[in-house]
Write a protein that holds these residues in place. Sequence first.
Motif, PDB file in Angstrom:
ATOM      1  N   SER A 210       0.816  -1.230   0.000  1.00 44.55           N
ATOM      2  CA  SER A 210       0.000   0.000   0.000  1.00 44.55           C
ATOM      3  C   SER A 210       0.844   1.271   0.000  1.00 44.55           C
ATOM      4  CB  SER A 210      -0.950   0.001   1.209  1.00 44.55           C
ATOM      5  OG  SER A 210      -1.828  -1.088   1.180  1.00 44.55           O
ATOM      6  N   GLU A 214      -1.663   6.216   1.825  1.00 42.65           N
ATOM      7  CA  GLU A 214      -1.716   7.451   2.610  1.00 42.65           C
ATOM      8  C   GLU A 214      -2.007   8.650   1.718  1.00 42.65           C
ATOM      9  OE1 GLU A 214       0.900   9.901   5.979  1.00 42.65           O
ATOM     10  OE2 GLU A 214       1.667   8.037   5.111  1.00 42.65           O
ATOM     11  N   GLN A 215      -1.393   8.687   0.526  1.00 42.95           N
ATOM     12  CA  GLN A 215      -1.657   9.793  -0.396  1.00 42.95           C
ATOM     13  C   GLN A 215      -3.118   9.817  -0.815  1.00 42.95           C
ATOM     14  OE1 GLN A 215       2.164   8.491  -2.690  1.00 42.95           O
ATOM     15  NE2 GLN A 215       1.558  10.442  -3.567  1.00 42.95           N
ATOM     16  N   LEU A 217      -5.701   8.657   0.892  1.00 37.52           N
ATOM     17  CA  LEU A 217      -6.557   9.054   2.012  1.00 37.52           C
ATOM     18  C   LEU A 217      -6.477  10.555   2.261  1.00 37.52           C
ATOM     19  CD1 LEU A 217      -6.032   6.130   4.547  1.00 37.52           C
ATOM     20  CD2 LEU A 217      -7.814   6.416   2.818  1.00 37.52           C
ATOM     21  N   LYS A 218      -5.295  11.136   2.051  1.00 39.98           N
ATOM     22  CA  LYS A 218      -5.161  12.576   2.235  1.00 39.98           C
ATOM     23  C   LYS A 218      -5.807  13.347   1.081  1.00 39.98           C
ATOM     24  CE  LYS A 218      -0.974  12.538   5.105  1.00 39.98           C
ATOM     25  NZ  LYS A 218       0.481  12.853   5.176  1.00 39.98           N
ATOM     26  N   TYR A 429       4.869  -0.131   9.690  1.00 39.73           N
ATOM     27  CA  TYR A 429       3.745   0.642  10.233  1.00 39.73           C
ATOM     28  C   TYR A 429       3.233  -0.032  11.503  1.00 39.73           C
ATOM     29  CZ  TYR A 429       1.279  -2.843   7.332  1.00 39.73           C
ATOM     30  OH  TYR A 429       0.848  -3.993   6.734  1.00 39.73           O
ATOM     31  N   PRO A 467      -2.092  -1.890   6.827  1.00 42.83           N
ATOM     32  CA  PRO A 467      -1.816  -0.519   7.288  1.00 42.83           C
ATOM     33  C   PRO A 467      -3.091   0.217   7.713  1.00 42.83           C
ATOM     34  CG  PRO A 467      -1.809  -0.574   4.905  1.00 42.83           C
ATOM     35  CD  PRO A 467      -2.009  -1.999   5.348  1.00 42.83           C
ATOM     36  N   LEU A 470      -3.649   3.950   9.227  1.00 40.59           N
ATOM     37  CA  LEU A 470      -3.920   5.137   8.424  1.00 40.59           C
ATOM     38  C   LEU A 470      -5.387   5.545   8.534  1.00 40.59           C
ATOM     39  CD1 LEU A 470      -1.876   4.259   5.219  1.00 40.59           C
ATOM     40  CD2 LEU A 470      -1.325   6.030   6.900  1.00 40.59           C
ATOM     41  N   ASP A 473      -5.912   6.630  12.384  1.00 43.74           N
ATOM     42  CA  ASP A 473      -5.178   7.837  12.750  1.00 43.74           C
ATOM     43  C   ASP A 473      -5.519   9.022  11.850  1.00 43.74           C
ATOM     44  OD1 ASP A 473      -4.045   6.158  14.564  1.00 43.74           O
ATOM     45  OD2 ASP A 473      -2.005   6.292  13.810  1.00 43.74           O
ATOM     46  N   LEU A 474      -5.488   8.812  10.521  1.00 44.39           N
ATOM     47  CA  LEU A 474      -5.752   9.924   9.602  1.00 44.39           C
ATOM     48  C   LEU A 474      -7.227  10.291   9.549  1.00 44.39           C
ATOM     49  CD1 LEU A 474      -3.517   9.320   6.433  1.00 44.39           C
ATOM     50  CD2 LEU A 474      -3.271  11.092   8.162  1.00 44.39           C
TER      51      LEU A 474
END
Length: 516
Positions: A210, A214-215, A217-218, A429, A467, A470, A473-474
Amino acid sequence: MHEKTIGGIAALLALFISTLMGQEASSPTAQQALEQVRLYRQAHEVEILQDFRELLSIPNVAFDAPNIRRNAEWIRDALARRGVEARLLTLQEEEAPPIVFGELKVPGAQRTLNIYVHYDGQPALPPQWTHKPWEPVLYSASMEDGGQPIDWPQPGDRTDPEGRIYARSAGDDKAPIPAILTALDALRQAGIQPTSNLKFFFEGEEEAGSPHLEQYLKAYGDLLEGDIWLFCDGPVHQSRTPQLVFGVRGIVEMELTVYGPTRYLHSGHYGNWAPNPAQMLAELLASMKDPEGNAVVEGFYDTVAPLTAREREELQQVPQVDEQLRRELGLARSENGNQPLMERLLLPSLNVRGLAAASVGRQARNVIPTHAIASLDIRLVKGNDPQDMLDRVEAHIRRQGYHIVRETPDKATRLAHPRIVKVVRGDGYPAARTRMDLPIALEIASAARMAGGGELILVPSLGGSLPLYLFTDLLQAPLVITPMANHDDNQHAPDENLRLANLWYGIDLMGAIFTF
């Protein structure tokens, strides 16, 4: 026609007639909705398997960009045919596989459920498989139980729930896709609306770690608001009892290279004189664990977050399958005095996942090798920080008298230090875990128990790693994992498979969750 199918049609006719007569039909209960899902599945098993066969025929290794996109477009179009607003989310980086995002808005919905599935799979080497990985084959039972290849069913045929589909990603993780699609089909045909808004998030590189999650999700976090995330991944319990899981382990990796002479040496001329890096590495690895398999790295277990009283209570209800597993796997013992598997999975583990030094078998030579390599993974539990755990292992290595380097050492470094190891650290992670007593989690557990015929296990964490931190937390959202696949599905291995009974359970599970 099957009597249950007749009964289902009669119920639908009664609902239709009452509507025509102006009578207000009451909303079906979750149990009634589940029954309609089961009736639909029984009447459409052949079509369900044909569609699944088509999806499994598309290769799905994350770095195979053209085929990954074919998978994504297949899923997008399948969702759209069910009335889901579906599209592909992309990043500017061309190598990032697309996310399939779908949304089904329901008037008067009580909540929003976000549903995660990954559509990529592990690489597969055809010579290791009985059949080609992306040419699905139906078996009468598992190969281990003497199952034989059989023809795919035709209209009017009945299927055996013990049948198996053999193909890459049959269990990990394409199985939830037909489960979701069939549940949506069944509810729509029955005129039953889900009780929740549904958002679908299909990732295309989970098996590759993955790297772009993160990119995504942001970049698209505004689309992903919801009350809880449901992760459709992993197997049911080894007892075949359905389970809900409230967390996953984290993971971090490291590679160790121990050095000997600068060139291969004849073992007769230099044996007993030149240090052998393979022997040195074996001793270093052995120093990290005791004979019962417990890590003796200082502080290795110090940061483990304690279980709650509820988690400990639920663990007592988990069926004991250790003796069965030891027989199945040919093990006379398991670690730490046969401590139960579930308890071992709630501790960090230090695993040697690969070793290399010179050659073996017919390629073996009478030499002292120049170096030896070990690849390690550390599975993390709640409370462990990935880099802190690597720090602790490195401190242990230093205590064994080793000088640590980050690059291949030059001759001056070799002459200055009697024991040298190159350590390459991975990023990794952390673990993620959700409380079991959240009201929405308890509601989902109630729906899953209904789908499982009254049976359900609740466990704090899977043994595997995802992961999911993410998401917690995010996106600040709780999570629950809803496994469907059989525990013996050869996940990540040759001859991966899915038991048909597990697919039928997955359809029930999605139907129950969509309508609780």
